[in-house]
Design a protein around this motif. Structure first.
Motif, PDB file in Angstrom:
ATOM      1  N   UNK A  28      41.526  10.224  -5.002  1.00  0.00           N
ATOM      2  CA  UNK A  28      43.105  10.027  -5.028  1.00  0.00           C
ATOM      3  C   UNK A  28      43.563  11.014  -3.574  1.00  0.00           C
ATOM      4  N   UNK A  29      42.670  11.843  -3.935  1.00  0.00           N
ATOM      5  CA  UNK A  29      43.052  12.025  -2.560  1.00  0.00           C
ATOM      6  C   UNK A  29      43.227  11.989  -1.239  1.00  0.00           C
ATOM      7  N   UNK A  30      41.397  10.484  -1.176  1.00  0.00           N
ATOM      8  CA  UNK A  30      41.428  10.246  -0.360  1.00  0.00           C
ATOM      9  C   UNK A  30      42.077   8.961   0.073  1.00  0.00           C
ATOM     10  N   UNK A  31      42.443   8.290  -0.742  1.00  0.00           N
ATOM     11  CA  UNK A  31      43.384   7.525  -0.658  1.00  0.00           C
ATOM     12  C   UNK A  31      44.486   7.938   0.028  1.00  0.00           C
ATOM     13  N   UNK A  32      45.456   8.885  -1.008  1.00  0.00           N
ATOM     14  CA  UNK A  32      46.859   9.061  -0.313  1.00  0.00           C
ATOM     15  C   UNK A  32      45.967   9.624   0.880  1.00  0.00           C
ATOM     16  N   UNK A  33      45.532  10.071   1.380  1.00  0.00           N
ATOM     17  CA  UNK A  33      45.626  10.690   3.374  1.00  0.00           C
ATOM     18  C   UNK A  33      45.132   9.662   4.116  1.00  0.00           C
ATOM     19  N   UNK A  34      43.861   8.365   3.582  1.00  0.00           N
ATOM     20  CA  UNK A  34      44.344   7.219   4.552  1.00  0.00           C
ATOM     21  C   UNK A  34      45.003   6.401   4.612  1.00  0.00           C
ATOM     22  N   UNK A  35      46.452   6.427   3.376  1.00  0.00           N
ATOM     23  CA  UNK A  35      47.293   5.616   3.375  1.00  0.00           C
ATOM     24  C   UNK A  35      48.324   6.223   4.772  1.00  0.00           C
ATOM     25  N   UNK A  36      48.938   7.979   4.029  1.00  0.00           N
ATOM     26  CA  UNK A  36      49.262   9.181   5.155  1.00  0.00           C
ATOM     27  C   UNK A  36      48.854   8.065   6.252  1.00  0.00           C
ATOM     28  N   UNK A  37      47.623   8.678   7.482  1.00  0.00           N
ATOM     29  CA  UNK A  37      46.986   7.953   8.215  1.00  0.00           C
ATOM     30  C   UNK A  37      47.033   6.384   8.960  1.00  0.00           C
ATOM     31  N   UNK A  38      47.411   5.724   7.868  1.00  0.00           N
ATOM     32  CA  UNK A  38      47.358   4.356   8.129  1.00  0.00           C
ATOM     33  C   UNK A  38      49.568   4.433   8.384  1.00  0.00           C
ATOM     34  N   UNK A  39      50.360   5.246   7.888  1.00  0.00           N
ATOM     35  CA  UNK A  39      51.811   5.294   8.132  1.00  0.00           C
ATOM     36  C   UNK A  39      52.038   6.044   9.616  1.00  0.00           C
ATOM     37  N   UNK A  40      51.355   6.626   9.628  1.00  0.00           N
ATOM     38  CA  UNK A  40      51.883   7.367  10.713  1.00  0.00           C
ATOM     39  C   UNK A  40      50.920   6.486  11.745  1.00  0.00           C
ATOM     40  N   UNK A  41      49.673   5.636  12.194  1.00  0.00           N
ATOM     41  CA  UNK A  41      49.411   4.829  12.878  1.00  0.00           C
ATOM     42  C   UNK A  41      50.472   4.330  12.942  1.00  0.00           C
TER      43      UNK A  41
END
Length: 194
Positions: free
Chosen positions: A11-24
């Motif tokens: 869950x942490x990995x998915x949430x982090x990847x989604x956040x980083x994609x938002x920032x990108x």
């Protein structure tokens, strides 16, 4: 890694990847502050990286002195549950603890640099979880600045909720910086008519 830890870690990995994609998706505007005294999206990423680094260091320290770890009681359960609830309320905002806020300067590394650092920090967490002693799963392993001592499960729940909380902040930042005039091109004279 036991199954319950693995679920939380994923869950942490998915949430982090989604956040980083938002920032990108913000491109150059990822470093743009939406207003005076407000963090840019890249500063939010930096804050999350600093927080996770600190959590790793605290857990490492506690794992080196396991005889001192106390059993987490009912109070820890209620404090952790309240923390989760508060972090999930969309209208609620928190001031970063002063210790963490001081570690997020106005100028932070680029998103690419932060992502590489975060990957290293995350792999460290993964190794820690893979080797986490089962006899310590219900012991208080991390001290949250507001809710006190948490078990490893509660710590991971907090980490997931912390990232999700900041995803909402990134969305607000993205909306705000989209309304700002575009940044000036390098070498462009602001006094010249366009």
């Amino acid at each position: 890694m036991n199954h319950r830890l693995n679920i939380r870690f994923e869950q942490l990995e998915r949430a982090t990847n989604q956040l980083l994609a938002q920032v990108e998706l913000l491109g150059e505007r990822a470093s743009t502050s939406p207003g005076p005294g407000q963090w840019s999206a890249v500063q939010v990423v930096h804050h999350l990286l600093v927080a996770e680094t600190g959590i790793n260091q605290y857990i490492d320290k506690k794992l080196a002195q396991t005889e001192d770890l106390e059993e987490a009681g009912v109070g820890a359960f209620f404090r952790a549950s309240l923390l989760r609830l508060l972090l999930r309320l969309p209208f609620l905002r928190f001031k970063s603890p002063s210790r963490l806020k001081a570690l997020t300067p106005d100028e932070v590394p680029t998103l690419a640099v932060l992502q590489a650092e975060w990957e290293t920090v995350r792999r460290h967490l993964e190794r820690t979880l893979n080797e986490f002693p089962s006899k310590l799963l219900n012991r208080a392993i991390f001290k949250h600045p507001r809710s006190g001592m948490l078990t490893i499960y509660q710590t991971l729940d907090f980490m997931v909720d912390h990232v999700l909380h900041h995803q909402r902040q990134i969305s607000r930042i993205a909306h705000a910086v989209a309304l700002l005039p575009p940044p000036l091109a390098v070498g462009h004279n602001a006094n010249q008519p366009t």
